[in-house]
Each structure stands twice: as C-alpha cells, then as structure tokens.
Design a protein around this motif. Structure first.
Motif, short mmCIF file in Angstrom:
data_model
loop_
_atom_site.label_atom_id
_atom_site.label_comp_id
_atom_site.label_asym_id
_atom_site.label_seq_id
_atom_site.Cartn_x
_atom_site.Cartn_y
_atom_site.Cartn_z
N TRP A 82 0.84 -1.19 0.00
CA TRP A 82 0.00 0.00 0.00
C TRP A 82 0.88 1.24 0.00
N SER A 83 0.25 2.39 -0.15
CA SER A 83 1.00 3.65 -0.11
C SER A 83 0.26 4.62 0.82
N TRP A 84 -0.14 5.79 0.32
CA TRP A 84 -0.78 6.79 1.17
C TRP A 84 -2.21 6.37 1.49
N ASP A 85 -2.56 6.39 2.77
CA ASP A 85 -3.86 5.91 3.22
C ASP A 85 -4.76 7.01 3.78
N PHE A 86 -4.21 8.13 4.18
CA PHE A 86 -5.01 9.14 4.87
C PHE A 86 -4.52 10.52 4.49
N ALA A 87 -5.42 11.50 4.56
CA ALA A 87 -5.07 12.89 4.23
C ALA A 87 -5.71 13.83 5.24
N VAL A 88 -4.97 14.87 5.58
CA VAL A 88 -5.45 15.92 6.49
C VAL A 88 -5.22 17.26 5.80
N VAL A 89 -6.26 18.08 5.74
CA VAL A 89 -6.17 19.41 5.12
C VAL A 89 -6.10 20.44 6.25
N VAL A 90 -4.97 21.15 6.33
CA VAL A 90 -4.68 22.03 7.45
C VAL A 90 -4.60 23.47 6.97
N ASN A 91 -5.22 24.37 7.70
CA ASN A 91 -5.09 25.80 7.41
C ASN A 91 -3.69 26.27 7.78
N VAL A 92 -3.11 27.09 6.92
CA VAL A 92 -1.77 27.62 7.20
C VAL A 92 -1.75 29.14 7.19
N GLU A 93 -2.89 29.78 6.99
CA GLU A 93 -2.90 31.24 6.85
C GLU A 93 -2.58 31.95 8.16
N ASP A 94 -2.93 31.34 9.30
CA ASP A 94 -2.74 32.00 10.59
C ASP A 94 -1.51 31.49 11.34
N GLU A 95 -0.76 30.59 10.73
CA GLU A 95 0.33 29.98 11.48
C GLU A 95 1.38 31.01 11.90
#
Length: 669
Positions: A82-95
């Motif tokens: 297998w390869s990539w199994d999961f994804a998370v979309v993270v806001n970076v504008e306020d970092e």
C-alpha cells in the motif's frame, strides 16, 4: 334515429362517444410516465458507471505519471502493499500570525489550539508517532494537504497496543486446535487438549491411551460453517502467523484496518507513542478543514471494479465481502440490506403487477376484488421480510466479526467534552469513569421531543395549506384551464392536472421539510450527548424516522381516510353544499383515484429528483472538472510545442549564422 321538419333523419351520438371513461386516459398517462422514468434511470445508471470507471482509470494514469510513482514504499514482498492511506487538510494562513503575535494572559480556545497545533508542530508529532508524511500547499497557499501512511512495522506495533480485531487464518486455527497446546513444565500434559482422533495421551509417562477428541457436528447443527471458519481475535504481534494475510496487500491489514490504526495513532497520547492530536477539536474550530481516507487504486480495481461496476447484476449476486474489506463493515452491511430489500421487492412486485392488471380491467370499480387479498399478502410480506433480515444480519455480524461490537465500543470524543460530563469512581470496581447525569439527559430528551413535536405540527400545517391550494384550483374559472386534452383535441376525455399539481406541491413540501429537519435533528442529537456512536446513530434514526413518516404520509392519510369523512360529516363547520364543494374528491365519493394520482406523482418525482441530485449533479461537476483538466493539458502541450518550435528556430539561426560568418582567425604578428 329521429326526423325533423324536412323528414331528414338525424343520428344521436352513441353511448360509446359520450361515456368514454377518463380513467383509461389517466391510467395510460401513468404508464407512459413510469416508462419514461425507468428509461431515465437506466441512462443515469450508465452515466454513473462511466463516471466511476473513468475516475478509476484516470486516477491510475495520474498516479503512474506523478513524481511519487517511483516511491519504493509499496513492497509486497515485505508485506507492505500500500501507499498513502489518509489525508489531512490544514489551514496555514494564521500559522505565522499566531507564532509572532504577543501572548495574551487568557488566549481564546481557537488561538490556543492554533499555537499548540500549527502545521509544523503537527508534522513533527506525526513523524514522532512513526508515520510518514508528504505535505504540499494548495495553489492559493491558504491550506496544506498532508498525506499520511504507516509502515507495516509501525501499524503492527500500534494494532497490538489497541487490541485491533483481525481475522484469523483458518488453516492455522484448525492446525493449532487439532494439535493442542502442551504444558511447558510437563511435556506429557496439555494446557489445551488436541482436538483430533488417534493421538496418544500418556499421563506421568506411563502406558499411552488412544484418544478420539475430534470436533464433529453429528446432529448437523452448524451446516454452513466449520468451527475454524470466520474466527477473529485481538492482534498479538508475537503470534503474527496466526492471522490471515490479505491477497490485495500481502498483509494482515485491509485498507479500512490501516485507516483505523492511523486514526488511532493520530489521536493517541504522545507519551504512549502517538501524535496526540485532538482531531475532533481541530475540525470543529476549522483549523483542520478535512480529514479523510484515500482511495487505493490497486485494491479498488482488483476488488471491486470488475465485479461491482457492471450495468446488470442480480441483487443477491453482489461482492459484499469485497465491499466490506474496502469500505468497512458499516457500508458493507448497508449494501447487504439493499440486496435483501430489493430481493424481497421482486416477490412483492410480481404479485403487485398482477393486482394492478386486475384492477385495470374494470377502472370503474373503486377497489378490485383482489385488493384485500393483496393487503393480506403485504402484511405477511412485511413480517417475513423483517424476520429474514434479522437472521441475515446476525449471520453477517458473525461472519464479519462484528458480534458483540456494541459491548466493545468506545466513548465518543464529544461525550467527554460536554460541560455536564464529570469524572466519578465506578461503584463496581472503583475505577475512574466518565459520567453524564441521567436527570440532565432526561431534560434534554424532553426538549428534543418538544422540538420534534413542533416540527411535526409544522408539517400538518403545511399539508393543510396544500389542501387549501386544492380548493383554490377547484374554482370553476381555474379548473377549466387545467385540462390539456381540450387544447389538443376536444373529443378526448377530460384529464385534469389538479391532482398532479397537488402531488408536485406535496413533493416540494416533503423535500423542503425533510432537509430542514435533518439539520435540526442533528443539532438535537448533539445536544442530548450520547455516549457511544451506536447510541448516537440510533437516536438520530429514531428522530428522523418519526418525522419522515409523518412528513411523507400525512397527505396520503388525509386523502384516504379523513377527506371523505369531512365531506359527509354534518358538523364539519360549513353548510352542506359548501362542505361538499370544498372537501369532495375529483370523482364523486371516490378519493382513491385522487390518492393514486398523488401517490404516483410524489413517488416518481422523488425518485427522479433524488437520482438527478445524486447522479446528474456530480456528473456535471465531474465532466466540468475533466474538461478543465483537458484544457489545462492542451495548454501545456501547446506551450511545449511553441517552446520546442522556438528552440528549433534558434538552433537553425545559429547554424545559419555560423555558415555565413567567417571563423575568427588570430592575426600574425
């Protein structure tokens, strides 16, 4: 025949021309509409299959041409297919803002979460848990997509820690049960006796005794499965050979198992080897826009595409085990129910078509003699359907290892986050447990019930409003305009559109109220604060079912049972003539024809609207995205051709200038 003053005979119109029953035309229109809807459903199914197949093929093409195609992570020889199994979309504008802003004495909850779980810190936490990540930013640089996967060693280690339930290898189970387990201190004794015939038992090293201990089903009580089949157990890493290896990934983990382990690793405390991310809070505060599993192209093609994405198949001939292995047990059980429901509908449809044909023979009758028998048949059908489903559900729960799932289910994260939830010591074993006071639960359930009652009352008001629309359309000045047959040919029988308009209005009312209440029901369910996911879903289903039942069938109940009573009731509140004019059905004393028109209109329009929404709308956006991608590819190809053409022109110019210009020679001194 009659004679006038000129003794010329005149002919009166025949009774056949005068008494043509409009019910025949109504029946013909219903048949034509049903045929059109069936053809449209087949076309939509074809579009859906085309979209699914091209999506899978296009995904495989993009994956093979991507920079990650040469990734060596996927290795079936090492049990890691297998390869990539999961994804998370993270806001970076306020970092950067939260990192550089001055700290407040009491920061806001979202600001506090953003400081503690910025994109950089989340990536460090994921890698600290042993997960591999690949992050890239969106085109507008507002958010980052983080791809996540875990190696076989990392997943096995954490699966052992959380006691993940995994299917056992049937051959290994049979072999271990038949051989038994010897006592480590006394080689002649057994902790578990062998379950086979012909083995010798020597107690204390003395004379052996031949034993016959094989497991037999002498009475035929378990004809479907053997004792070694469909066994599940908590994963124990030292006994890795005991568990079944999946052919799709050459590993004990299915795709859904890997997603479960990765999700657990993301939320597992850092002190115990996890990433320690409060994923639910991050999603609620929009710091994480989305978190979702990714498709595995190899498993999707090998497991489902050839067997499932077909134009025609019988409902009982579906790859339920493959659906379960890829999408999970909940989705698999949903399609098992659809198969069971559709199979039983085939039996009911055969009898129903016969009754419908018998009723169509004499359309002047309010009820055909076969209708009461059909009602008895449907009562028996309902009971049989439910009992057979209970048996099938229990069998699939056993085969898929879901028996006793509710007893092992963990608490929802939102349950502990409620302000009324407290920690107490259990009166049974003294351990610390989460506790939600039952009096608060009861008050919240009462509030939810009252809100649901108000929503049902609003449905009744809406249904009665449609009844007044019926009265408005019954006015002579409007009723005459609702007969399209007079426009086509005056000799056609009258066919009024009033019933169809009322049915369409009821459909709009049902869909609007249904969508509005679903959001309300979800908010009420969150307010009640249920402990487990099963309790949460059961309460949501109960609320939705009660409201949907009233919302969908209130107009039918009114037309079939109440309207005729109002017509003949002397104390209905209006004079007799007005009462008959207001409450009467289209045919004098017969509300069944109007009920048939409403039922057909609502059913066909709901089927049509739901399929258009679920198939045609996604197909439109998918086709638009596909055209946009093709336009982008065409633009890239044109740019490359222009660049190649410019390079060739520059090369020809340089070669031409080198031929015409004499070479540079150094002057002799």
């Amino acid at each position: 025949m009659a004679t006038n003053g000129d003794a010329s005979p005149t002919f009166a119109p025949t009774s056949t021309e005068e008494e043509f029953d409009p019910s025949l035309l109504r029946l013909l229109v219903i048949w034509v509409v049903q045929l059109v809807v069936i053809v449209l459903m087949m076309v939509l199914l074809k579009l859906l299959l085309q979209m699914a197949n091209e999506f899978i093929e296009g995904r495989e093409t993009r994956r093979s041409s991507s920079p990650q195609a040469k990734d060596n992570f996927r290795n079936r020889d090492e049990g890691q297919g297998w390869s990539w199994d999961f994804a998370v979309v993270v806001n970076v504008e306020d970092e950067g803002h939260f990192e550089a802003a001055p700290r407040r004495s009491s920061p806001l909850p979202r600001e506090q979460l953003a400081r503690k779980h910025s994109l950089r810190k989340m990536l460090v936490a994921m890698r600290g848990a042993g997960l591999e990540t690949y992050a890239y930013k969106s085109r507008n640089l507002e958010f980052a997509i983080v791809l996540i996967r875990g190696s076989a060693a990392v997943l096995k280690k954490h699966a052992d820690a959380i006691d993940l339930k995994v299917k056992l290898n049937e051959a290994e189970v049979r072999n271990r049960i038949s051989e038994g387990l010897r006592d480590a201190n006394d080689p002649n004794e057994f902790v578990v006796y062998p379950r086979k015939d012909g083995w010798t038992y020597r107690k204390g090293g003395g004379e052996g005794l031949v034993m016959e201990t094989a497991i037999r089903d002498s009475e035929g009580q378990a004809p479907l499965y053997g004792y070694f089949e469909h066994a599940y157990g908590r994963y124990d890493q030292p006994n890795d050979a005991l568990y079944l290896k999946r052919a799709s990934s050459n590993s004990i983990f299915r795709g859904v198992d890997r997603v479960k382990v990765i999700l657990s690793l993301l939320t597992w405390p850092q002190k115990q080897g996890g990433a320690g991310l409060p994923l639910e809070k991050l999603l609620a505060t929009k710091l994480v826009r989305a978190a979702f599993p990714l498709h595995d192209g190899d498993e999707l093609c090998n497991l489902l595409k050839k067997k499932w994405l077909v134009y025609w198949a019988w409902p009982w001939d579906q790859p339920f085990d493959r659906v379960k292995d890829y999408f999970g047990e909940k989705v698999g059980l949903y399609f098992v129910f659809l198969s069971h429901y559709t199979t039983f509908l085939l039996y009911a449809s055969v009898v129903g078509v016969g009754v419908y044909a018998h009723s169509a023979v004499d359309v002047r009758r309010e009820n055909a003699p076969s209708v009461p028998f059909f009602c008895v048949f449907m009562s028996l059908w309902t009971t049989t359907f439910l009992e057979f489903w209970k048996r099938k559900q229990a069998r699939y729960a056993m085969v898929w290892g879901m028996a006793g799932f509710e007893e092992e289910e963990k608490d929802r994260p939102e349950f502990a986050d409620d302000r009324a939830t407290v920690m107490i010591h259990s009166p049974v074993d003294g351990e610390e447990v989460t506790y939600f006071p039952p009096d608060i639960r009861a008050r919240r359930v009462v509030v939810s019930s009252l809100v649901t009652g108000v929503a049902i009352l609003a449905v009744c008001v809406a249904v009665y409003s449609i009844f007044f629309l019926d009265i408005f359309l019954s006015r002579p000045s409007i009723d005459g305009r609702l007969d399209p047959t007079r426009v086509v040919w005056k000799r056609l029988p009258s066919f009024k559109l009033k019933g169809t308009i009322i049915g369409l209005a009821s459909t709009v009312q049902i869909l609007i109220m249904e969508n509005l209440y679903f959001a309300v029901a979800k908010a009420l369910n969150d307010y009640e604060n249920h402990r487990s996911e099963t309790q949460y879903e059961d309460a949501l289903i109960a609320k939705t079912f009660i409201f949907t039942f009233v919302n969908a069938y209130a107009s039918f109940v009114y037309t079939a049972f109440i309207r005729r009573v109002q017509t003949n009731e002397p104390n209905a509140g209006w004079p007799a003539n007005n009462r008959r004019r207001l409450f009467r059905c289209r045919d004098e004393g017969n509300c069944m024809a109007e009920l048939q028109t409403q039922l057909s209109t609502i059913f066909l329009s709901r089927v049509l609207i739901s399929n258009l929404k679920e198939v045609l709308v996604p197909y439109y956006f998918w086709a638009r995205r596909l055209r946009r991608r093709q336009d982008m590819d065409d633009a890239i190809r044109k740019h490359r051709r222009r660049r190649r053409r410019r390079q060739q022109q520059q090369k020809r110019r340089r070669s031409a200038s080198s031929k015409t210009t004499p070479p540079f020679t150094k002057k002799k001194e």
